[in-house]
Design a protein around this motif. Structure first.
Motif, PDB file in Angstrom:
ATOM      1  N   GLN A 173       9.084   8.503  26.842  1.00  0.00           N
ATOM      2  CA  GLN A 173       9.698   9.825  26.843  1.00  0.00           C
ATOM      3  C   GLN A 173      11.067   9.819  27.524  1.00  0.00           C
ATOM      4  N   THR A 174      11.544   8.661  27.913  1.00  0.00           N
ATOM      5  CA  THR A 174      12.879   8.536  28.486  1.00  0.00           C
ATOM      6  C   THR A 174      13.721   7.659  27.586  1.00  0.00           C
ATOM      7  N   LYS A 175      14.878   8.155  27.198  1.00  0.00           N
ATOM      8  CA  LYS A 175      15.808   7.401  26.363  1.00  0.00           C
ATOM      9  C   LYS A 175      17.116   7.234  27.126  1.00  0.00           C
ATOM     10  N   TYR A 176      17.784   6.133  26.857  1.00  0.00           N
ATOM     11  CA  TYR A 176      18.917   5.745  27.685  1.00  0.00           C
ATOM     12  C   TYR A 176      20.203   5.583  26.894  1.00  0.00           C
ATOM     13  N   ASN A 177      21.286   6.141  27.458  1.00  0.00           N
ATOM     14  CA  ASN A 177      22.634   5.761  27.069  1.00  0.00           C
ATOM     15  C   ASN A 177      23.126   4.755  28.109  1.00  0.00           C
ATOM     16  N   VAL A 178      23.568   3.603  27.679  1.00  0.00           N
ATOM     17  CA  VAL A 178      23.990   2.553  28.600  1.00  0.00           C
ATOM     18  C   VAL A 178      25.493   2.347  28.464  1.00  0.00           C
ATOM     19  N   ILE A 179      26.193   2.423  29.591  1.00  0.00           N
ATOM     20  CA  ILE A 179      27.638   2.180  29.632  1.00  0.00           C
ATOM     21  C   ILE A 179      27.877   0.970  30.527  1.00  0.00           C
TER      22      ILE A 179
ATOM     23  N   GLY B 274      23.873  -8.042  35.291  1.00  0.00           N
ATOM     24  CA  GLY B 274      24.286  -6.849  34.565  1.00  0.00           C
ATOM     25  C   GLY B 274      23.990  -6.937  33.075  1.00  0.00           C
ATOM     26  N   LEU B 275      24.239  -8.090  32.476  1.00  0.00           N
ATOM     27  CA  LEU B 275      24.008  -8.240  31.040  1.00  0.00           C
ATOM     28  C   LEU B 275      22.522  -8.228  30.709  1.00  0.00           C
ATOM     29  N   LEU B 276      21.711  -8.922  31.515  1.00  0.00           N
ATOM     30  CA  LEU B 276      20.275  -8.914  31.218  1.00  0.00           C
ATOM     31  C   LEU B 276      19.684  -7.528  31.470  1.00  0.00           C
ATOM     32  N   ALA B 277      20.150  -6.835  32.503  1.00  0.00           N
ATOM     33  CA  ALA B 277      19.692  -5.462  32.739  1.00  0.00           C
ATOM     34  C   ALA B 277      20.074  -4.564  31.569  1.00  0.00           C
ATOM     35  N   THR B 278      21.275  -4.766  31.012  1.00  0.00           N
ATOM     36  CA  THR B 278      21.698  -4.007  29.837  1.00  0.00           C
ATOM     37  C   THR B 278      20.721  -4.215  28.689  1.00  0.00           C
ATOM     38  N   ILE B 279      20.351  -5.457  28.443  1.00  0.00           N
ATOM     39  CA  ILE B 279      19.417  -5.766  27.357  1.00  0.00           C
ATOM     40  C   ILE B 279      18.066  -5.101  27.601  1.00  0.00           C
ATOM     41  N   PHE B 280      17.542  -5.256  28.800  1.00  0.00           N
ATOM     42  CA  PHE B 280      16.230  -4.671  29.092  1.00  0.00           C
ATOM     43  C   PHE B 280      16.239  -3.162  28.884  1.00  0.00           C
ATOM     44  N   ILE B 281      17.263  -2.482  29.378  1.00  0.00           N
ATOM     45  CA  ILE B 281      17.264  -1.023  29.304  1.00  0.00           C
ATOM     46  C   ILE B 281      17.493  -0.546  27.877  1.00  0.00           C
TER      47      ILE B 281
ATOM     48  N   ASN C 153      25.817  -7.901  21.439  1.00  0.00           N
ATOM     49  CA  ASN C 153      26.692  -7.577  20.310  1.00  0.00           C
ATOM     50  C   ASN C 153      25.948  -7.659  18.984  1.00  0.00           C
ATOM     51  N   ASP C 154      25.074  -8.634  18.851  1.00  0.00           N
ATOM     52  CA  ASP C 154      24.329  -8.783  17.600  1.00  0.00           C
ATOM     53  C   ASP C 154      23.311  -7.669  17.395  1.00  0.00           C
ATOM     54  N   ASN C 155      22.735  -7.180  18.488  1.00  0.00           N
ATOM     55  CA  ASN C 155      21.617  -6.238  18.361  1.00  0.00           C
ATOM     56  C   ASN C 155      21.973  -4.786  18.675  1.00  0.00           C
ATOM     57  N   PHE C 156      23.064  -4.560  19.413  1.00  0.00           N
ATOM     58  CA  PHE C 156      23.341  -3.197  19.859  1.00  0.00           C
ATOM     59  C   PHE C 156      24.790  -2.761  19.679  1.00  0.00           C
ATOM     60  N   ALA C 157      25.622  -3.582  19.057  1.00  0.00           N
ATOM     61  CA  ALA C 157      27.038  -3.226  18.928  1.00  0.00           C
ATOM     62  C   ALA C 157      27.236  -1.908  18.193  1.00  0.00           C
ATOM     63  N   LYS C 158      26.378  -1.628  17.213  1.00  0.00           N
ATOM     64  CA  LYS C 158      26.493  -0.393  16.428  1.00  0.00           C
ATOM     65  C   LYS C 158      25.580   0.711  16.930  1.00  0.00           C
ATOM     66  N   ASP C 159      24.915   0.464  18.025  1.00  0.00           N
ATOM     67  CA  ASP C 159      24.002   1.447  18.602  1.00  0.00           C
ATOM     68  C   ASP C 159      24.817   2.522  19.318  1.00  0.00           C
ATOM     69  N   GLU C 160      24.625   3.753  18.929  1.00  0.00           N
ATOM     70  CA  GLU C 160      25.392   4.851  19.543  1.00  0.00           C
ATOM     71  C   GLU C 160      25.021   5.078  21.003  1.00  0.00           C
ATOM     72  N   ASN C 161      23.961   4.434  21.443  1.00  0.00           N
ATOM     73  CA  ASN C 161      23.532   4.588  22.831  1.00  0.00           C
ATOM     74  C   ASN C 161      24.091   3.496  23.742  1.00  0.00           C
ATOM     75  N   PHE C 162      25.012   2.686  23.213  1.00  0.00           N
ATOM     76  CA  PHE C 162      25.619   1.634  24.022  1.00  0.00           C
ATOM     77  C   PHE C 162      27.134   1.688  23.904  1.00  0.00           C
ATOM     78  N   THR C 163      27.785   1.649  25.081  1.00  0.00           N
ATOM     79  CA  THR C 163      29.253   1.606  25.148  1.00  0.00           C
ATOM     80  C   THR C 163      29.661   0.549  26.154  1.00  0.00           C
ATOM     81  N   SER C 164      30.616  -0.268  25.779  1.00  0.00           N
ATOM     82  CA  SER C 164      31.130  -1.264  26.729  1.00  0.00           C
ATOM     83  C   SER C 164      32.592  -0.981  27.029  1.00  0.00           C
TER      84      SER C 164
END
Length: 497
Positions: A40-46, A24-31, A141-152
Motif C-alpha cells: 500500500q506504499t508506492k515510491y517516487n525515487v529521486i 545509494g544505487l542498490l538502495a535505489t534498486i530495492f526501493i 537504466n535497463d529496468n527503470f529509465a522509462k519509469d515515471e517514478n524514477f528521476t536521476s
C-alpha cells in the motif's frame, strides 16, 4: 509503471537518495522494486549525485574513470544476489576471483595458500569500485529509465538539507539550484555527507567524528609477473623499508599495488622526489616482492599525490525529525585493511529493504530499527579495520605470526582451535560478532591502546604541545621532578622529630 496500476488508497512517498555509490544505487534498486509488490506504499525515487552516470559510459570511458580495487565478498554479494539477475547478468565477470593468498611477514618469512581454504567457491573477487557502480546503474537504466517514478540528477551537488521543510537544495552544473521535496531522505553521500551535517544541526545527542588512519601512501598498477598466479591477493610487510603493501589482482592481467606507511615514519627522500629516475632506482634497490618495471612504476608514482584515508564513526544512523538515514561511507567510512567497506555499504541497503518488509513500509518503525541493527556493524567495521593492525611494527609482526599459527592449528585440529575471526568475515560472520571475538582474545584492546598512544604522541609533538628533550636533560628533569618532593618530605619529617 503507470499511476493507473496503483491502488487508489496507496500511500505515495518521495524518497530522495543522495549519492550514486554502491549503497545509494542498490538502495535505489530495492526501493523501486517495491513498487512492483502489492503493498500500500508506492515510491517516487529521486537520485542525486555530483558525478557522471557510470552506467552510461562505454568500456573505454569507464576504464579512464577507474578508481581503486576493492574486495567483493559474502556480505556484499548476498545483498546483490537478492535482486534477480543482478549478479548473473551485470556483476559476474567484472573482477578477478581470489584463488591464492600470499602473506609476507618479512623478506624471508612468507606463506602462500589456496583461497579455497578460507573462502567458498565463487564467494569473493576483487573489482574496481566504479565498475560495480556502473553495473548497478546499468541495471537501473535497463529496468527503470522509462519509469515515471524514477528521476536521476547526475552532475548535481547536494548543498543543504532543510529539515523543517523536508527539502534538499541541490546545484546542477548547467542550470540554477533545485529545491527537491522529500518524505524520506537517504544519505549515501560519502565521508563529507550533507545529510550527516543535518543530523548534527538537528540532534544535540548526535555524535560523530572523522578521523584519519594515521597513514599515507600511493598506488600503482603493474603487469602480472610470470611467477604470480592470476587471482593472487598479497599482504606484504616491509615491501619497501618501513612500508607495507596490499596487492590486489586486476582485470587485464595486472596487479594493483598499494603502498603505505604511518605518519610518524620519515619518508625516504627518494620517494618524495619528483624525478622518476630517482624513484626508479629506489624501487630497484629495495622492492623485493616480485619483478616489476621500475621505470613505469616510478612514472606512476611521481604522477600522483599522496593518498590519505579517514574513518567515520556515528552513534546513530537515523533521524525521525528529518525522516532520514545514513548508509555507506556517510555512516561508516573505513580504511581498506579488511576489505569490507563496500560490502558493508551494500549490506546497509539490503538491511533497509528487509526492515521495510518486516514493518510493512512503516518508516517510523524502520528508521530506529535500522540504527539498532546497523550501528554495531558499522562501528565494528571501522574498529576491526584499524584496531587489528598495529602501528607498532614489532606488535604487527607478532599479530601476523599468531594469526598464521592459529589458522594452521585450526586446519589440523578444528575441534580444538577456533578459526581466526577475521578469516570468517568473508564467509559471512557478522562484523559485530568478529569484533566481539577479537576483543575477547585481547587483540582489539591491546592494539587500540597502542595505536591511540602512538597517534596522540605524534599529535602532541607535531603541534608543539610536547617538545623533544635531550637524553641527559630528560634524565635530570625526571630526577628533579620525582626526587625533590621525596627529599622535601623527608626533611619535614626529620625536623619535626
Amino acid at each position: 509503471m503507470s499511476e493507473s496500476n496503483y491502488s487508489a488508497t496507496a500511500t505515495r512517498k518521495n524518497v530522495v537518495i543522495i549519492g550514486a555509490g554502491p549503497a545509494g544505487l542498490l538502495a535505489t534498486i530495492f526501493i523501486l522494486r517495491r513498487n512492483l509488490q502489492s503493498t500500500q506504499t508506492k515510491y517516487n525515487v529521486i537520485l542525486v549525485d555530483p558525478g557522471a552516470d557510470y552506467g552510461m559510459m562505454d568500456g573505454d570511458a569507464l576504464n579512464r574513470a577507474r578508481s581503486w580495487m576493492i574486495g567483493l565478498s559474502c556480505h556484499g554479494l548476498s545483498a546483490i544476489r537478492e535482486i534477480p539477475d543482478l549478479y548473473e547478468k551485470y556483476i559476474h565477470g567484472l573482477g578477478i576471483d581470489i584463488v591464492k593468498v600470499r602473506v609476507g611477514l618479512s623478506t624471508r618469512i612468507k606463506f602462500e595458500f589456496d583461497a579455497s581454504k578460507l573462502l567458498p567457491e565463487d564467494s569473493a573477487f576483487t573489482v574496481d569500485r566504479n565498475f560495480i557502480c556502473a553495473a548497478l546503474s546499468r541495471y537501473i537504466n535497463d529496468n527503470f529509465a522509462k519509469d515515471e517514478n524514477f528521476t536521476s540528477h547526475y552532475n548535481t551537488r547536494a548543498l543543504y538539507v532543510d529539515g523543517e521543510k523536508q527539502c534538499l537544495i541541490a546545484r546542477p552544473q548547467d542550470h540554477s539550484d533545485l529545491a527537491i521535496d522529500y518524505d524520506i531522505l537517504l544519505g549515501c553521500d560519502g565521508i563529507r555527507s550533507v545529510v550527516r551535517n543535518a543530523f548534527l544541526t538537528t540532534h544535540r545527542d548526535f555524535e560523530f567524528n572523522i578521523r584519519g588512519t594515521f597513514g599515507y601512501g600511493k598506488s600503482i598498477h603493474v603487469a602480472l609477473p610470470p611467477n604470480v598466479v592470476e587471482g593472487t591477493f598479497m599482504f606484504v610487510n616491509n615491501a619497501l623499508p618501513g612500508w607495507f603493501s596490499f596487492i590486489l589482482p586486476e582485470t587485464g592481467r595486472k596487479l594493483n599495488v598499494a603502498l603505505g606507511t604511518s605518519l610518524n615514519k620519515e619518508c625516504p627522500p627518494a620517494l618524495k622526489s619528483s624525478d622518476p629516475t630517482v624513484v626508479a632506482d629506489y624501487f630497484r634497490e629495495h622492492w623485493h616482492v616480485f619483478d616489476i618495471d621500475a621505470d613505469d612504476a616510478a612514472k606512476q608514482w611521481v604522477g600522483q599525490g599522496w593518498n590519505t584515508i579517514s574513518q567515520v564513526h556515528c552513534n546513530f544512523y537515523h533521524s525521525l525529525k528529518l525522516n532520514a538515514i545514513l548508509l555507506g561511507d556517510a555512516a561508516h567510512a573505513t580504511s581498506p585493511q579488511i576489505g569490507q567497506g563496500m560490502n558493508t555499504a551494500l549490506a546497509d541497503a539490503s538491511a533497509l529493504n528487509a526492515l521495510l518488509d518486516d514493518y510493512k513500509d512503516d518508516w517510523s518503525m524502520v528508521l530506529p530499527k535500522f540504527s539498532e541493527q546497523r550501528v554495531k556493524e558499522g562501528n565494528a567495521l571501522t574498529d576491526l579495520s584499524f584496531y587489528t593492525f598495529s602501528l607498532n611494527p614489532s606488535t604487527q609482526m607478532k599479530l601476523m605470526i599468531k594469526a598464521q599459527i592459529r589458522q594452521t592449528l585450526n586446519n589440523f585440529f578444528p575441534w580444538l582451535v577456533e578459526p581466526d575471526p577475521m578469516n570468517e568475515i568473508p564467509k559471512g560472520m557478522k562484523l559485530s560478532e568478529a569484533y566481539d571475538r577479537m576483543s575477547k582474545v585481547g587483540v582489539i584492546g591491546r592494539v587500540r591502546d597502542e595505536n591511540d598512544t602512538i597517534m596522540r604522541d605524534y599529535f602532541e609533538r607535531s603541534v608543539g604541545m610536547v617538545t623533544a628533550t635531550e637524553a641527559g636533560s630528560g634524565i635530570m628533569s625526571k630526577c628533579l621532578m620525582y626526587a625533590l618532593p621525596v627529599a622535601a618530605a623527608a626533611c619535614v619529617v626529620f625536623f619535626r622529630k
